[in-house]
Design a protein around this motif. Structure first.
Motif, PDB file in Angstrom:
ATOM      1  N   ALA A 184       0.841  -1.203   0.000  1.00  0.00           N
ATOM      2  CA  ALA A 184       0.000   0.000   0.000  1.00  0.00           C
ATOM      3  C   ALA A 184       0.872   1.247   0.000  1.00  0.00           C
ATOM      4  O   ALA A 184       1.994   1.219   0.479  1.00  0.00           O
ATOM      5  N   HIS A 185       0.333   2.300  -0.511  1.00  0.00           N
ATOM      6  CA  HIS A 185       1.072   3.553  -0.526  1.00  0.00           C
ATOM      7  C   HIS A 185       1.148   4.109   0.893  1.00  0.00           C
ATOM      8  O   HIS A 185       0.200   4.044   1.651  1.00  0.00           O
ATOM      9  N   ASP A 186       2.303   4.626   1.207  1.00  0.00           N
ATOM     10  CA  ASP A 186       2.534   5.162   2.543  1.00  0.00           C
ATOM     11  C   ASP A 186       1.587   6.325   2.837  1.00  0.00           C
ATOM     12  O   ASP A 186       1.651   7.373   2.226  1.00  0.00           O
ATOM     13  N   GLU A 187       0.717   6.119   3.808  1.00  0.00           N
ATOM     14  CA  GLU A 187      -0.280   7.148   4.137  1.00  0.00           C
ATOM     15  C   GLU A 187       0.338   8.326   4.874  1.00  0.00           C
ATOM     16  O   GLU A 187      -0.277   9.373   5.029  1.00  0.00           O
ATOM     17  N   HIS A 188       1.563   8.137   5.363  1.00  0.00           N
ATOM     18  CA  HIS A 188       2.198   9.203   6.140  1.00  0.00           C
ATOM     19  C   HIS A 188       2.918  10.197   5.241  1.00  0.00           C
ATOM     20  O   HIS A 188       3.651  11.031   5.725  1.00  0.00           O
ATOM     21  N   GLY A 189       2.733  10.059   3.942  1.00  0.00           N
ATOM     22  CA  GLY A 189       3.415  10.967   3.041  1.00  0.00           C
ATOM     23  C   GLY A 189       4.598  10.297   2.383  1.00  0.00           C
ATOM     24  O   GLY A 189       4.749   9.087   2.453  1.00  0.00           O
ATOM     25  N   HIS A 190       5.449  11.100   1.778  1.00  0.00           N
ATOM     26  CA  HIS A 190       6.555  10.554   0.994  1.00  0.00           C
ATOM     27  C   HIS A 190       7.834  10.646   1.802  1.00  0.00           C
ATOM     28  O   HIS A 190       8.307  11.735   2.075  1.00  0.00           O
ATOM     29  N   ASP A 191       8.365   9.508   2.184  1.00  0.00           N
ATOM     30  CA  ASP A 191       9.577   9.547   3.004  1.00  0.00           C
ATOM     31  C   ASP A 191      10.849   9.384   2.177  1.00  0.00           C
ATOM     32  O   ASP A 191      11.932   9.463   2.717  1.00  0.00           O
ATOM     33  N   GLU A 192      10.713   9.160   0.868  1.00  0.00           N
ATOM     34  CA  GLU A 192      11.918   9.041   0.042  1.00  0.00           C
ATOM     35  C   GLU A 192      12.262  10.395  -0.566  1.00  0.00           C
ATOM     36  O   GLU A 192      11.393  11.255  -0.695  1.00  0.00           O
ATOM     37  N   LEU A 193      13.517  10.539  -0.949  1.00  0.00           N
ATOM     38  CA  LEU A 193      13.940  11.858  -1.442  1.00  0.00           C
ATOM     39  C   LEU A 193      13.676  12.056  -2.928  1.00  0.00           C
ATOM     40  O   LEU A 193      13.392  11.183  -3.644  1.00  0.00           O
TER      41      LEU A 193
END
Lengths: 212, 10
Positions: free
Chosen positions: B1-10
């Motif tokens: 699933a797509h990370d619901e906390h936002g985008h943690d990669e750069l």
């Protein structure tokens, strides 16, 4: 965070330091596409808007600030300090052919229909093709300074390392980001031709020259 | 699933 992503990010960091070193040591931005650099600045600014409202980690924060600041600094160096060394007549890729389709793709593929998420998607698609003006320029001139090829190799390595990172995250976190993965695979594929010449020529001590 | 906390990669 896993080892692939860390090495990928460090490789990205290294690529920018190599680029700055190339410009400062040769006092020239010859062989560097201003258009590609402008696209990268656009990528970072549109992607890292979450700096203002979303805290991920100190690492994440510092890297984002560095990428925005360094990409803007490179633009300043190219546009002002070393302007005479930049030849726009060989930097002729039409960036509107990239910006338009990326905007359309962002409207079609995104995780939420909000401005920051649309810009995030746009930045992902744009990053995947931002290197094209640079590769196009390389193709036109048929050669490159060795330090410029190290810059491109580090940049390509960063993209390549993100792929095992996604595979790792898929298994360990059950986390898949289809937009980033698809665009990332396309982006890495664009480097294959360059990597072939880099490994067979530059790393063997020869000059980077494309066959006529 | 797509990370619901936002985008943690750069």
């Amino acid at each position: 965070m896993n080892i692939f992503r860390l090495l990928g990010d460090l490789s990205h960091l290294a690529s920018i330091l190599i680029l700055l070193q190339k410009i400062q040591s040769t006092r020239s931005c010859r062989g560097i596409s201003f258009k590609t650099q402008a696209l990268y600045a656009t990528v970072f600014i549109t992607r890292y808007l979450d700096l203002f409202y979303d805290w991920v980690s100190l690492y994440n924060f510092v890297m984002k600030i560095f990428f925005i600041a360094s990409s803007c600094y490179v633009l300043y160096l190219m546009k002002y300090k070393y302007r005479p060394t930049h030849d726009p007549s060989i930097d002729t890729f039409r960036v509107e052919y990239l910006l338009g389709p990326c905007a359309v793709l962002a409207l079609l593929f995104h995780y939420r229909f909000t401005l920051p998420e649309l810009l995030w998607s746009f930045s992902i698609f744009l990053e995947s093709v931002a290197i094209l003006p640079q590769l196009f320029m390389l193709q036109r001139t048929g050669e490159a300074e060795t330090i410029t090829t190290h810059y491109l190799a580090a940049l390509g390595a960063y993209r390549a390392l993100y792929i095992p990172n996604w595979i790792y995250r898929w298994f360990t976190e059950d986390m898949v980001d289809p937009i980033a993965v698809t665009a990332g695979i396309v982006q890495t594929a664009l480097y294959l031709d360059f990597f072939y010449v880099y490994f067979t020529k530059v790393l063997q001590g020869q000059k980077f020259e494309l066959p006529a | 699933a797509h990370d619901e906390h936002g985008h943690d990669e750069l």
